[in-house]
Design an enzyme around this catalytic site. Structure first.
Site, PDB file in Angstrom:
ATOM      1  N   ARG A  91       0.850  -1.185   0.000  1.00 29.88           N
ATOM      2  CA  ARG A  91       0.000   0.000   0.000  1.00 29.88           C
ATOM      3  C   ARG A  91       0.882   1.231   0.000  1.00 29.88           C
ATOM      4  O   ARG A  91       1.893   1.264   0.702  1.00 29.88           O
ATOM      5  CB  ARG A  91      -0.787   0.058   1.317  1.00 29.88           C
ATOM      6  N   HIS A 109      12.919  -2.722  -2.153  1.00 32.39           N
ATOM      7  CA  HIS A 109      12.325  -2.949  -3.475  1.00 32.39           C
ATOM      8  C   HIS A 109      13.199  -3.952  -4.236  1.00 32.39           C
ATOM      9  O   HIS A 109      14.423  -3.803  -4.264  1.00 32.39           O
ATOM     10  CB  HIS A 109      12.242  -1.625  -4.234  1.00 32.39           C
TER      11      HIS A 109
HETATM   12  C1  GAR Z   1       9.910  -8.356  -1.281  1.00 25.12           C
HETATM   13  O1  GAR Z   1      10.565  -8.956  -2.371  1.00 25.12           O
HETATM   14  C2  GAR Z   1       9.915  -6.862  -1.418  1.00 25.12           C
HETATM   15  O2  GAR Z   1      11.075  -6.365  -2.030  1.00 25.12           O
HETATM   16  C3  GAR Z   1       8.711  -6.634  -2.289  1.00 25.12           C
HETATM   17  O3  GAR Z   1       7.756  -7.505  -1.751  1.00 25.12           O
HETATM   18  C4  GAR Z   1       8.417  -8.688  -1.312  1.00 25.12           C
HETATM   19  C5  GAR Z   1       7.897  -9.068   0.047  1.00 25.12           C
HETATM   20  O4  GAR Z   1       8.377 -10.332   0.385  1.00 25.12           O
HETATM   21  N1  GAR Z   1       8.286  -5.292  -2.273  1.00 25.12           N
HETATM   22  C6  GAR Z   1       7.862  -4.639  -3.364  1.00 25.12           C
HETATM   23  O5  GAR Z   1       7.732  -5.157  -4.457  1.00 25.12           O
HETATM   24  C7  GAR Z   1       7.549  -3.173  -3.143  1.00 25.12           C
HETATM   25  N2  GAR Z   1       7.364  -2.496  -4.363  1.00 25.12           N
HETATM   26  P1  GAR Z   1       8.279 -10.878   1.855  1.00 25.12           P
HETATM   27  O6  GAR Z   1       6.818 -10.675   2.306  1.00 25.12           O
HETATM   28  O7  GAR Z   1       8.625 -12.325   1.752  1.00 25.12           O
HETATM   29  O8  GAR Z   1       9.220 -10.096   2.722  1.00 25.12           O
END
Ligand code: GAR
Length: 202
Positions: A91, A109
């Protein structure tokens, strides 16, 4: 020790990596709170197992986004949180929230920003045929995936590499880089000069 809160909406592998770095004594902060907006998120189970206090705050429970965010801010204040660590919190925070925690919100990211912004960055880099992608930890500002960059690390895409292999490599780097970034910030070693981030004592 500084109090931090992790914000997550899904699996929570970054949340777990941070909690484990703290347990192992590699990161000297207090993980005061997990903030989650999704009742089905696996991160909630992880918090339970790791003994981290969690609060589930759903956007649907509030008429206005501001009310939803004010509820989160109330929990942050009650827990004396000094740094907000967004780890897969899917979000955008409003300018109102960003102003309340100015330069005290960070995000991870799974690409080398400013390339491949958005919620499908690993797949987007893979489909684009990028030779190199990586991980970025940055301060959060009002725009998406935009604030000053704290740390970046590249990940090479071998020509025979699969999307799954790339995802695994990226997550491995994330789990190392995020605790490092939190450590640098909470040790007071990260200074902002406009968009430039200076890290001292390296
Ligand atoms: C991670 O890879 C993070 O970099 C990404 O969501 C994933 C969460 O993984 N975030 C984005 O893409 C933000 N734009 P997790 O829940 O296993 O930590």
């Amino acid at each position: 020790m500084k109090n931090i809160a992790v914000f997550a909406s899904g699996r929570g592998t970054n949340f777990k990596a941070i909690a484990q770095a703290i347990k192992r004594g590699k990161l000297k902060v207090n993980l005061a709170l997990l903030v989650c907006d999704n009742p089905k998120a696996a991160v909630l189970d992880k918090a339970k197992k790791l003994g981290v206090k969690a609060c589930l705050i759903q956007r649907e429970g509030f008429a206005q986004k501001k009310d939803f965010e004010d509820e989160i801010i109330k929990h942050l204040k009650n827990n004396k949180v000094e740094l907000v660590v967004m780890a897969g919190f899917m979000r955008m925070l409003s300018p109102h929230f960003v102003a309340a925690y100015k330069n005290r919100i960070i995000n991870i990211h799974p690409a080398l920003l400013p390339s491949f912004k958005g919620s499908r960055a690993i797949k987007d880099a893979f489909d684009y045929g990028a030779k190199v992608s990586g991980v970025t930890v940055h301060f959060v500002d009002e725009a998406m995936d935009h604030g000053p960059i704290i740390l970046q690390e590249e990940v090479a895409l071998g020509e025979s590499s699969t999307l799954k292999a790339l995802e695994e490599k990226i997550h491995k780097v994330e789990h190392k880089l995020y605790p490092q970034a939190i450590k640098l910030i909470t040790q007071g070693r990260v200074k902002l000069r406009g968009r430039r981030v200076i890290i001292t004592g390296r």
